[in-house]
Design a protein around this motif. Structure first.
Motif, PDB file in Angstrom:
ATOM      1  N   ALA A  44      40.488  30.664  24.372  1.00 49.34           N
ATOM      2  CA  ALA A  44      39.932  30.749  23.023  1.00 49.34           C
ATOM      3  C   ALA A  44      38.465  31.157  23.054  1.00 49.34           C
ATOM      4  CB  ALA A  44      40.100  29.414  22.311  1.00 49.34           C
ATOM      5  N   ALA A  45      37.714  30.628  24.008  1.00 50.42           N
ATOM      6  CA  ALA A  45      36.301  30.980  24.125  1.00 50.42           C
ATOM      7  C   ALA A  45      36.106  32.453  24.434  1.00 50.42           C
ATOM      8  CB  ALA A  45      35.641  30.133  25.218  1.00 50.42           C
ATOM      9  N   ASN A  46      37.118  33.067  25.007  1.00 53.15           N
ATOM     10  CA  ASN A  46      37.046  34.487  25.334  1.00 53.15           C
ATOM     11  C   ASN A  46      37.261  35.373  24.119  1.00 53.15           C
ATOM     12  OD1 ASN A  46      36.799  36.630  27.275  1.00 53.15           O
ATOM     13  ND2 ASN A  46      39.012  36.919  27.125  1.00 53.15           N
ATOM     14  N   THR A  47      37.760  34.811  23.018  1.00 53.77           N
ATOM     15  CA  THR A  47      38.108  35.629  21.862  1.00 53.77           C
ATOM     16  C   THR A  47      37.389  35.241  20.573  1.00 53.77           C
ATOM     17  OG1 THR A  47      40.039  34.207  21.589  1.00 53.77           O
ATOM     18  CG2 THR A  47      40.386  36.300  22.695  1.00 53.77           C
ATOM     19  N   VAL A  48      36.911  33.995  20.463  1.00 53.34           N
ATOM     20  CA  VAL A  48      36.218  33.578  19.232  1.00 53.34           C
ATOM     21  C   VAL A  48      35.021  34.479  18.905  1.00 53.34           C
ATOM     22  CG1 VAL A  48      34.820  31.724  18.225  1.00 53.34           C
ATOM     23  CG2 VAL A  48      37.027  31.197  19.271  1.00 53.34           C
ATOM     24  N   PRO A  49      34.180  34.877  19.887  1.00 54.91           N
ATOM     25  CA  PRO A  49      33.077  35.778  19.543  1.00 54.91           C
ATOM     26  C   PRO A  49      33.533  37.082  18.885  1.00 54.91           C
ATOM     27  CG  PRO A  49      32.723  34.853  21.713  1.00 54.91           C
ATOM     28  CD  PRO A  49      34.115  34.461  21.307  1.00 54.91           C
ATOM     29  N   GLY A  50      34.730  37.543  19.252  1.00 54.61           N
ATOM     30  CA  GLY A  50      35.237  38.757  18.630  1.00 54.61           C
ATOM     31  C   GLY A  50      35.481  38.582  17.147  1.00 54.61           C
ATOM     32  N   ILE A  51      35.912  37.391  16.748  1.00 50.48           N
ATOM     33  CA  ILE A  51      36.143  37.108  15.332  1.00 50.48           C
ATOM     34  C   ILE A  51      34.831  37.157  14.567  1.00 50.48           C
ATOM     35  CG2 ILE A  51      37.043  35.406  13.694  1.00 50.48           C
ATOM     36  CD1 ILE A  51      38.661  34.261  16.046  1.00 50.48           C
ATOM     37  N   LEU A  52      33.802  36.540  15.134  1.00 50.33           N
ATOM     38  CA  LEU A  52      32.525  36.434  14.448  1.00 50.33           C
ATOM     39  C   LEU A  52      31.725  37.729  14.476  1.00 50.33           C
ATOM     40  CD1 LEU A  52      31.467  32.918  15.831  1.00 50.33           C
ATOM     41  CD2 LEU A  52      32.654  33.445  13.685  1.00 50.33           C
ATOM     42  N   PHE A 226      51.651  40.267  15.760  1.00 55.52           N
ATOM     43  CA  PHE A 226      52.063  40.598  17.123  1.00 55.52           C
ATOM     44  C   PHE A 226      51.110  39.959  18.130  1.00 55.52           C
ATOM     45  CE2 PHE A 226      51.799  43.218  20.925  1.00 55.52           C
ATOM     46  CZ  PHE A 226      53.134  43.346  21.289  1.00 55.52           C
ATOM     47  N   ASP A 227      49.797  40.086  17.876  1.00 54.81           N
ATOM     48  CA  ASP A 227      48.806  39.506  18.782  1.00 54.81           C
ATOM     49  C   ASP A 227      48.915  37.984  18.836  1.00 54.81           C
ATOM     50  OD1 ASP A 227      47.850  42.006  19.364  1.00 54.81           O
ATOM     51  OD2 ASP A 227      46.140  41.900  18.004  1.00 54.81           O
ATOM     52  N   LEU A 228      49.216  37.366  17.689  1.00 54.20           N
ATOM     53  CA  LEU A 228      49.364  35.914  17.652  1.00 54.20           C
ATOM     54  C   LEU A 228      50.502  35.460  18.564  1.00 54.20           C
ATOM     55  CD1 LEU A 228      48.655  33.144  16.351  1.00 54.20           C
ATOM     56  CD2 LEU A 228      50.358  33.684  14.590  1.00 54.20           C
ATOM     57  N   LEU A 229      51.642  36.122  18.451  1.00 55.02           N
ATOM     58  CA  LEU A 229      52.795  35.749  19.265  1.00 55.02           C
ATOM     59  C   LEU A 229      52.567  36.084  20.740  1.00 55.02           C
ATOM     60  CD1 LEU A 229      55.605  36.885  16.804  1.00 55.02           C
ATOM     61  CD2 LEU A 229      54.864  34.546  17.304  1.00 55.02           C
ATOM     62  N   PHE A 230      51.914  37.211  20.989  1.00 55.45           N
ATOM     63  CA  PHE A 230      51.600  37.565  22.374  1.00 55.45           C
ATOM     64  C   PHE A 230      50.636  36.548  22.991  1.00 55.45           C
ATOM     65  CE2 PHE A 230      48.966  39.734  25.559  1.00 55.45           C
ATOM     66  CZ  PHE A 230      49.950  40.121  26.454  1.00 55.45           C
ATOM     67  N   PHE A 232      50.509  33.369  22.394  1.00 57.51           N
ATOM     68  CA  PHE A 232      51.324  32.239  22.822  1.00 57.51           C
ATOM     69  C   PHE A 232      51.883  32.498  24.223  1.00 57.51           C
ATOM     70  CE2 PHE A 232      52.429  28.999  19.608  1.00 57.51           C
ATOM     71  CZ  PHE A 232      51.649  29.434  18.547  1.00 57.51           C
ATOM     72  N   ALA A 233      52.505  33.662  24.377  1.00 61.70           N
ATOM     73  CA  ALA A 233      53.137  33.988  25.651  1.00 61.70           C
ATOM     74  C   ALA A 233      52.119  34.097  26.778  1.00 61.70           C
ATOM     75  CB  ALA A 233      53.921  35.294  25.513  1.00 61.70           C
ATOM     76  N   GLU A 234      50.962  34.671  26.473  1.00 63.56           N
ATOM     77  CA  GLU A 234      49.950  34.899  27.507  1.00 63.56           C
ATOM     78  C   GLU A 234      49.394  33.590  28.047  1.00 63.56           C
ATOM     79  OE1 GLU A 234      46.137  37.846  28.119  1.00 63.56           O
ATOM     80  OE2 GLU A 234      46.407  36.905  26.169  1.00 63.56           O
ATOM     81  N   VAL A 235      49.118  32.639  27.170  1.00 63.73           N
ATOM     82  CA  VAL A 235      48.511  31.399  27.631  1.00 63.73           C
ATOM     83  C   VAL A 235      49.534  30.495  28.319  1.00 63.73           C
ATOM     84  CG1 VAL A 235      48.855  29.964  25.565  1.00 63.73           C
ATOM     85  CG2 VAL A 235      46.802  29.660  26.964  1.00 63.73           C
ATOM     86  N   LEU A 236      50.815  30.677  28.010  1.00 63.19           N
ATOM     87  CA  LEU A 236      51.849  29.802  28.559  1.00 63.19           C
ATOM     88  C   LEU A 236      52.486  30.322  29.845  1.00 63.19           C
ATOM     89  CD1 LEU A 236      53.697  28.829  25.241  1.00 63.19           C
ATOM     90  CD2 LEU A 236      52.172  27.377  26.595  1.00 63.19           C
ATOM     91  N   ILE A 237      52.269  31.590  30.183  1.00 62.63           N
ATOM     92  CA  ILE A 237      52.987  32.148  31.321  1.00 62.63           C
ATOM     93  C   ILE A 237      52.573  31.490  32.634  1.00 62.63           C
ATOM     94  CG2 ILE A 237      51.348  34.052  31.635  1.00 62.63           C
ATOM     95  CD1 ILE A 237      55.185  34.066  32.245  1.00 62.63           C
ATOM     96  N   ARG A 238      51.296  31.180  32.796  1.00 61.52           N
ATOM     97  CA  ARG A 238      50.859  30.566  34.053  1.00 61.52           C
ATOM     98  C   ARG A 238      51.466  29.176  34.242  1.00 61.52           C
ATOM     99  NH1 ARG A 238      46.510  33.670  32.350  1.00 61.52           N
ATOM    100  NH2 ARG A 238      45.687  35.142  33.899  1.00 61.52           N
ATOM    101  N   ALA A 349      43.785  36.129  16.002  1.00 65.36           N
ATOM    102  CA  ALA A 349      45.141  35.754  16.399  1.00 65.36           C
ATOM    103  C   ALA A 349      45.184  35.184  17.811  1.00 65.36           C
ATOM    104  CB  ALA A 349      46.062  36.972  16.304  1.00 65.36           C
ATOM    105  N   THR A 350      44.349  35.700  18.703  1.00 63.07           N
ATOM    106  CA  THR A 350      44.408  35.269  20.097  1.00 63.07           C
ATOM    107  C   THR A 350      43.949  33.827  20.295  1.00 63.07           C
ATOM    108  OG1 THR A 350      44.152  37.553  20.859  1.00 63.07           O
ATOM    109  CG2 THR A 350      43.656  35.809  22.442  1.00 63.07           C
TER     110      THR A 350
END
Length: 438
Positions: A44-52, A226-230, A232-238, A349-350
């Motif tokens: 989340a910290a990697n994407t919040v700045p993009g929102i702002l 699409f990004d929201l669902l992706f 989910f998958a990205e953070v859970l795959i590991r 979304a991320t």
């Protein structure tokens, strides 16, 4: 095409370096904390700045010299990486510090990506945009393949060595930007088309631009879901893979998945995507949803090695088609502002997906799918019970939602006929000769 190739090559090296850092730090966080939620917070910290910052970054990309903006952003992103390397070297690195440094790196990245994206329509003719956007996805394919190298480097260079290697790639990318000669008009918006002179006026211009083009609004909404669902998958795959295998196997499976991603980029680069880009994006979203749902069937290395490449093969085509529509239908001198506004939803979304996925997995789905859990007798009888099976059930749900998203998008006329309703905003003429580097 030579100027684009040089810029792209430099950025590719930097992307690989950043992917190595992201992989080793993600493994470090999960091994230290054992928490999916902690891992999700770093994401989340990697994407919040993009929102702002995305709207501001879009305005800046339309107003300032894009080459200089990318160079400054490269060096600004290197500073937090150097801080993390120093903290790890001295034994003082803690997870909460990664939240701050990751956010700083991401803030620089949003200005970098805005400038890069808006520069592309001025570097290549319209007929090549689909292929070029496929080539862009090579960066993501290499990032997905980086974990294999990351697993090797962890045992040789350790975390701090990987971080130093990442710093070197930042310098390489910035140097490539300094020496390349770019076509006329590629680095700055055309005089007279930059829109209102105030920052607030520029943001208002982007709102009005999209309000007059509802098809683009629907495309933004589709991409955000699409990004929201992706996410989910990205953070859970590991954690899904680590529940039944080792970090070395995780790196290998991510490499195999990256091979599918790389195959998708080669396909998009050679093909350029279907003639109707929106329809192509919807079709491959549905295919990807089916492949994602199949991840849930069993805790099997072989299964993941088969279905992950299929899912990731679709990703470059979906993204490449969406990017091409925006670059084709939005005037290049307004592209930064318009896509900057769109990125608020895309990038929101991320972290939203990451923040929801972690607690869902830790607090609801994983306990429910343990032996004796509330879902052990129903979903557990199909997918199995134990560590990681709650995450597997989440994968089944996410895949189904992607299929439903594709079906719903195909029923929306504004979205389906977007390319017919809007005229092209760029011509197919070749870029002018490069101007000397300044």
């Amino acid at each position: 095409m030579r100027p684009f190739a040089l810029v792209w090559g430099g950025q590719l090296v930097s992307v690989v370096g950043s992917a190595l850092t992201g992989f080793v730090l993600a493994v470090w966080v999960y091994q230290v904390t054992g928490s999916v939620t902690q891992l999700a917070l770093v994401t989340a910290a990697n994407t919040v700045p993009g929102i702002l910052l995305a709207p501001l970054a879009g305005v800046v990309a339309d107003r300032w010299d894009r080459r200089r903006l990318m160079i400054i952003a490269d060096f600004a992103a290197a500073v937090p990486t150097a801080v993390v390397a120093a903290l790890y070297w001295t034994g003082q690195l803690e997870v909460w510090q990664l939240y701050l440094t990751t956010a700083c790196t991401a803030a620089a990245g949003v200005f970098h990506s805005s400038a890069y994206f808006t520069m592309v329509p001025k570097l290549v003719p319209k007929r090549h945009l689909g292929r070029i956007n496929g080539l862009f996805q090579v960066n993501f394919a290499m990032a997905a393949a980086a974990p294999v190298l990351g697993g090797i480097l962890l045992s040789t260079l350790d975390v701090d060595g990987v971080l130093l290697l990442d710093l070197a790639t930042f310098v390489f990318a910035a140097t490539a930007l300094m020496v390349v000669r770019l076509p006329e008009g590629a680095t700055r918006a055309t005089e007279g088309k930059a829109g209102p002179r105030s920052m607030l006026g520029d943001l208002g211009y982007a709102f009005r631009y999209l309000a007059r083009r509802p098809g683009l609004l629907w495309l933004i909404g589709f991409s955000a879901l699409f990004d929201l669902l992706f996410a989910f998958a990205e953070v859970l795959i590991r954690p899904l893979i680590l529940a039944f295998s080792s970090p070395a196997t995780l790196g290998l499976l991510m490499f195999v998945g990256g091979a599918g991603l790389f195959a998708g980029t080669l396909t998009m680069t050679a093909w350029g995507g279907p003639r109707r880009k929106v329809s192509g994006s919807l079709l491959f979203t549905g295919i990807g949803g089916v492949a994602l749902a199949l991840h849930s069937l069993a805790p099997s290395t072989l299964l993941i090695a088969i279905v992950a490449p299929v899912f990731l093969f679709t990703l470059p085509i979906v993204n490449g088609c969406v990017m091409t529509v925006f670059q084709t239908k939005v005037d290049s001198d307004a592209l930064g502002r318009v896509t900057g506004l769109a990125r608020v939803l895309w990038q929101a979304a991320t972290p939203l997906g990451a923040l929801i996925a972690g607690p869902l997995a830790d607090l609801i789905f994983e306990p429910a799918m343990r032996a004796g859990g509330t879902l052990a007798g129903s979903a557990g009888s199909l997918l199995g019970t134990g560590p990681g099976r709650g995450i597997a059930l989440l994968y089944a749900v996410i895949g189904l939602l992607l299929v439903l998203l594709a079906i719903a998008g195909s029923r929306l006329r504004r979205l389906r006929h977007l390319e017919d309703d809007l005229p092209d905003a760029v011509s197919d003429k070749e870029p002018t000769e490069p101007t000397p580097t300044r």
